[in-house]
Scaffold this active site. Sequence first.
Site, mmCIF file in Angstrom:
data_model
loop_
_atom_site.group_PDB
_atom_site.id
_atom_site.type_symbol
_atom_site.label_atom_id
_atom_site.label_comp_id
_atom_site.label_asym_id
_atom_site.label_seq_id
_atom_site.Cartn_x
_atom_site.Cartn_y
_atom_site.Cartn_z
ATOM 1 N N HIS A 113 0.806 -1.222 0.000
ATOM 2 C CA HIS A 113 0.000 0.000 0.000
ATOM 3 C C HIS A 113 0.842 1.276 0.000
ATOM 4 O O HIS A 113 0.679 2.161 -0.843
ATOM 5 C CB HIS A 113 -0.937 -0.043 1.221
ATOM 6 N N CYS A 146 -1.909 -2.380 -16.127
ATOM 7 C CA CYS A 146 -2.034 -1.254 -15.202
ATOM 8 C C CYS A 146 -1.405 -1.549 -13.847
ATOM 9 O O CYS A 146 -1.528 -0.760 -12.914
ATOM 10 C CB CYS A 146 -3.494 -0.837 -15.031
HETATM 11 C C1 PEP Z 1 -3.002 -4.912 -9.713
HETATM 12 O O1 PEP Z 1 -3.369 -5.800 -8.958
HETATM 13 O O2 PEP Z 1 -2.108 -5.056 -10.554
HETATM 14 C C2 PEP Z 1 -3.606 -3.567 -9.635
HETATM 15 C C3 PEP Z 1 -3.268 -2.632 -10.489
HETATM 16 O O3 PEP Z 1 -4.496 -3.325 -8.656
HETATM 17 P P1 PEP Z 1 -4.156 -3.046 -7.124
HETATM 18 O O4 PEP Z 1 -2.697 -2.734 -7.047
HETATM 19 O O5 PEP Z 1 -5.017 -1.922 -6.718
HETATM 20 O O6 PEP Z 1 -4.514 -4.340 -6.474
#
Ligand code: PEP
Length: 855
Positions: free
Chosen positions: A434, A810
């Site tokens: 996070h 992403c």
């Molecule tokens: C991922 O899991 O790659 C993503 C972009 O979402 P998050 O980092 O919010 O889990």
Amino acid sequence: MLRHGKVGAAVQNNPNTTLVTQTAPIATVTHGGRAKCLQRLVRLDLPVPATVALSFDAVHAIASGHLPDIDAIMRQFPQDALLCVRPSSEDPDWGGPSAILNIGMNDARYEVLCATLGTDAASVLFTRFVQSYAIHVDRLDPDMFDHITGEGAQALADVLRAYEDETETPFPNTRAEQLAGVLKSMARAWEGTSARLLRQAKGAPVDAGLGLVVQQMAFGVGEGECGSGVLQLVSSKTGKPQITGRYLRQSQGRDALHADAASLYITRDNRGPSLQDEVPDCFDQLVTHAQLMRTRLREEMQVEFTIENGQLRILDGVRLARSSRATVRIAVQLARDGIIPRQEALMRVEPNTLNELLHRQVDRHAKRDILGSGIAASPGAATGRIVFSATDAQASASRGEDCILVRRETSPEDIRGMHAAKAVITERGGITSHAAVIGRGIGLPCVVGVSNIRFQTRKQQLLTEDGRVIKAGEVVTVDGTNGTILLGAPAMQEAALDDAFQDLMDWADAERDIDIRANADTPADAQTARNFAAQGIGLCRTEHMFFEAGRLTVMREMIFAETSDDRRAVLERLLPMQRADFIQLFAIMQGQPVCIRLFDPPLHEFLPTDRNGQRELADALDLPLSDVTRRIEAMMEYNPMLGLRGVRLGVTVPEIYEMQARAIFEATVEASRDGDPVVPEIMIPLVSAKREVELVRTRIDAIAAAVATEKGAQFTYNLGVMVETPRAALRAGDIAQHCSFLSFGTNDLTQMTYGLSRDDAGRFMSDYVRQEVFAEDPFHSLDIDGVGELLKLGSERGRAARPDITLSICGEHGGNPESIAFCRTAGFDYVSCSPFRVPVARLAAAQLAIGHKIG
Ligand code: PEP
Ligand code: MG
């Protein structure tokens, strides 16, 4: 000095010991960079002393005991000339043995020099030569000369005696003998194990060769104006035009650069005398030569020169060492001046060096008192007093005091504290935990997984490995670029988004053939994304919006609601706030695509973990405390957080997605009123089955139809799926039939492919990388073999089912040059990364396209 004509044909015809002339067969790959550069200087007709270049093969043969024809080499130089030998490796960064000057110094030559220079000066030269020969050629212990003081004739006699005592032989007295000794020792030093390991660590191949150059000494010591120095045309720090360097009279080599030398400045300077004022002719020639070198060698060089009785000699030119900021300006300016093409300027800047321009950094030369280290999770550096809670961070900010937030790990509850802090450090976590993701998103320096400091958060102090206790309120500096925590406030270097950077970025955009979007959750992120010319938002994590002031309590009320109707009633209050968020995002992005991900985290992340918070919540909801704590415990989930979250919430608690879809569509209608129609993209997280998409899609379509009817407006939208479970990648063919885009979430996909919690990976990742279990942290650099195969399968299956499907990535890998290369080859339409990574991604993508064009 030899001019470069037909002299020395015997050597010239030998490719292994070659007189450096305009046409001699010399190449960087056979003779090294220095030899090649000297040939270029000869071609420019600069006054370079006669030089013979020895090839890699020749030096290799010397190391195996086969000397070249030393007499033939020496015939290229006047009989009484002193010589120097310098290394010439293929890449100067790979190092090489130290240069040896004044080869040929012996009793006879000493006598002559005593007559011309005086005994003292001649003694200094001879003494220094004996010492350097003893240490570098015979590998004697430098301590053996410790008892000798002074520099005159007596010191010379003492040094020679010490040499003889130690080696039980007289000091070699002929130039040929000395030269052979120097060549042998340099060749063997290069083949030694420690030199090999050292250069391999700098990227040299196992069989990297060494060339040597034997050059006639231009004598910076003697009658008339004599001396040596260096000059460059630009600042190594900024890359801006600024003629700098030093010149020291009666000196050789790089003596002028010694801190305590009485050197002259190069240009007029009110701190002291300068070469420009004192030897204007040589200064003018030198600048002209340096400018010619810049233009013809197509590079900013540092020029090494000697003045010998008023005559300027150019001994060498080396590529100027430079900061990241100067790297960009130099490349751009060379292209602006038409010296190199723009494409070449783009290729000369390593994309990750842009990180140093985008953020403040600890000055390279600053002293560092390192308290501990961890994973460099978000680049840049910041200084402040340490605080141990988000609330304290906010209090600090409101007093106008810079602070560093210290947490075991952060959760969404800490976001406001993170915004208030100048940097964050966490004990736990990895590159996609996070704190790391948020830090990169908002450009906040961040170090996570700091395992060599004990975080005593109750006592509000940090305990370092060397036993120091750093208490709340003490000033530390976080260097997120290299993952260290420093005590105090070292000197900083400011970010430099100057005109050179802007030009480079514009040129990159003209070349690249894959789009770059940004992951942006807030209006501030979106603005950063636009400032860095992202082509839209590729991932807006909407859950962060619920942590804003005034929303968290409503969110908690919704979580505690007993029935669907109660939940809807509470969500009604969140709707206008979400709508306003999206209107703002659409406005900032001005018609560029905005991809909104529906709610993803487990609900417990919105609930208080401490007793006080739980008591306040019980008060606010008018519930018994025990009810509140019981519900919270029942909802609690643990890393790797693979329970009730993402689309699973969308299916089982559909009211949240319905509210979000309504907010998106109402914002779409609103934002399209006075501009081009907005076409929102809605993305479903954590999908693993086609049916999940069908269910959510049906509900969202119904909401779209309802909003269109209520508002009397027409709009379209694109629905997509986030492929972040291995099953979604494998079943991408089924899933693609129900959506118009697939975006690979490589953070979760890496976590699930490896079965490795992204929040706990930091604990052992460095061990794993050190022991070569993983080549690199797979959360940082896409695992092409494993996760990459899923990406490939998923994209191929998705495209086969729906040829017009849009494909993207992403996860945090989106900003990583190697991952971008992978996505480009796999035919993805765009990559999306943290806003501050966008420039790196733009440049990396441009380099890939250029590499492709030029083959
Ligand atoms: C991922 O899991 O790659 C993503 C972009 O979402 P998050 O980092 O919010 O889990
Ligand atoms: Mg995810």
